[in-house]
Enzyme design. Structure first.
Site, PDB file in Angstrom:
ATOM      1  N   SER A   1       0.830  -1.197   0.000  1.00  0.00           N
ATOM      2  CA  SER A   1       0.000   0.000   0.000  1.00  0.00           C
ATOM      3  C   SER A   1       0.872   1.258   0.000  1.00  0.00           C
ATOM      4  O   SER A   1       1.689   1.435  -0.904  1.00  0.00           O
ATOM      5  CB  SER A   1      -0.968  -0.042   1.187  1.00  0.00           C
ATOM      6  OG  SER A   1      -1.964   0.943   1.059  1.00  0.00           O
TER       7      SER A   1
ATOM      8  N   GLU B   1     -10.224  -3.568  -5.779  1.00  0.00           N
ATOM      9  CA  GLU B   1      -9.769  -2.448  -4.949  1.00  0.00           C
ATOM     10  C   GLU B   1      -9.663  -1.150  -5.743  1.00  0.00           C
ATOM     11  O   GLU B   1      -9.412  -1.148  -6.956  1.00  0.00           O
ATOM     12  CB  GLU B   1      -8.441  -2.784  -4.289  1.00  0.00           C
ATOM     13  CG  GLU B   1      -7.273  -3.033  -5.224  1.00  0.00           C
ATOM     14  CD  GLU B   1      -5.956  -3.114  -4.463  1.00  0.00           C
ATOM     15  OE1 GLU B   1      -5.577  -2.084  -3.872  1.00  0.00           O
ATOM     16  OE2 GLU B   1      -5.328  -4.180  -4.468  1.00  0.00           O
TER      17      GLU B   1
ATOM     18  N   HIS C   1      -7.724  -4.994  -1.302  1.00  0.00           N
ATOM     19  CA  HIS C   1      -6.462  -4.298  -1.036  1.00  0.00           C
ATOM     20  C   HIS C   1      -5.515  -5.147  -0.177  1.00  0.00           C
ATOM     21  O   HIS C   1      -5.937  -5.743   0.805  1.00  0.00           O
ATOM     22  CB  HIS C   1      -6.800  -2.978  -0.339  1.00  0.00           C
ATOM     23  CG  HIS C   1      -5.666  -2.025  -0.230  1.00  0.00           C
ATOM     24  ND1 HIS C   1      -4.946  -1.587  -1.327  1.00  0.00           N
ATOM     25  CD2 HIS C   1      -5.111  -1.408   0.853  1.00  0.00           C
ATOM     26  CE1 HIS C   1      -4.021  -0.736  -0.917  1.00  0.00           C
ATOM     27  NE2 HIS C   1      -4.087  -0.619   0.393  1.00  0.00           N
TER      28      HIS C   1
END
Length: 297
Positions: free
Chosen positions: A144, A241, A271
């Site tokens: 991320s 996502e 995610h």
């Protein structure tokens, strides 16, 4: 299992973020094995000191002159996370990949706006090189925001004409702070990651200079930077996502730049899904694929 808490973003920002940090429960989702070995080291480069943690499971004596070392850069939207929240994951990755992990304890926003986290990561990398650790021993992995940070760090290394690591692995990387990808609309109903007001969030990341800065500035959004000279790159993303296009567009740019790039998408996955390998086989399968890829570079 643990619904996201709702926060009042009209309240004092630092108070809200401290509440978020207190509720961040990654270490309960992926607990640290009791025998995992974690040792702190403070790295310094030209007066810039950064905390980091050596993670090894099963425990072993670290051989800096020969071990393969994976720098792990954690997620948390640049606002959350530390060694305590991610030690369980990193211990398990050390075991699965048979590597020593070096957790980068980079400075968080809003106390330290971007690009402070990039500076910290580059400082640790330069300190490792100064310790005569070869770039061929080093890999960088991030998820991320940590994936975006990993990419920004490598772009900074190339800009400084420093040798790049052996390879880079990014899981659902946050590559576009402007959130311009069509997937931010297409997948908004299937994405289960936290929802923040964009203007509030970007003000926390970029600080008082937010009004003078562009969100597609390559100092903060690696998608808009160069991928020339990049090492081998593994990109993983889920098709459910919002950040799907952050990865897809980066994959296209990396291919155009001649990078040795592997792209894997998880159908209907959300995610950073590989992090939940204790819970479902698709996540474990992707980590197995990454492990096989590591052996090839």
């Amino acid at each position: 299992m643990m619904p996201f808490l709702k926060f009042d973003t009209s309240a004092d920002a630092l108070t809200v973020i401290k509440e978020m940090r207190a509720s961040f429960t990654m270490n309960s989702i992926i607990p640290k094995p009791s025998q995992c070995q974690i040792n702190k080291e403070v790295f310094e480069y030209d007066g810039h000191a950064v905390d980091a943690y050596w993670v090894s499971y099963p425990p072993k004596t670290i051989q800096k002159d020969s071990d393969k070392i994976l720098l792990y850069i954690h997620s948390g939207g640049y606002l959350l996370g530390n060694i305590h929240s991610f030690s369980g994951l990193e211990c398990r990755l050390s075991e699965l990949f048979n590597l020593t992990i070096l957790h980068v304890e980079y400075r968080l926003c809003p106390e330290h706006p971007l690009p402070a986290a990039v500076d910290d990561t580059v400082a640790i990398y330069r300190a490792l090189l100064r310790q005569n650790i070869s770039p061929s021993q080093l890999m960088i992995m991030g998820d991320s925001a940590g994936g975006g940070l990993a990419l920004l760090a490598v772009q900074a290394l190339i800009n400084h004409q420093l040798p790049v690591p052996r390879g880079v692995i990014v899981l659902s990387p946050f590559t576009d702070l402007s959130m311009s990808g069509e997937s931010y609309t297409r997948n908004r109903h299937t994405d289960i990651s936290p929802q923040f007001d964009k203007n509030w969030y970007m003000a926390r990341l970029l600080g008082f200079n937010r009004v003078q800065l562009s969100l597609d500035d390559p100092r903060f959004s690696p998608l808009f930077g160069s991928f020339e000279g990049f090492p081998a790159l593994y990109i993983n993303v889920g098709t459910a996502e919002k950040m799907e296009d952050d990865s897809r567009r980066m994959w296209t740019k990396a291919k155009e730049a001649g990078v040795n790039v592997k792209f894997e998408e998880g159908l209907h996955m959300t995610h950073i899904y590989p992090m939940f390998f204790l819970y479902y086989r698709e996540a474990q399968h992707t980590l197995d694929n990454i492990n096989k890829w590591i052996q090839t570079i």
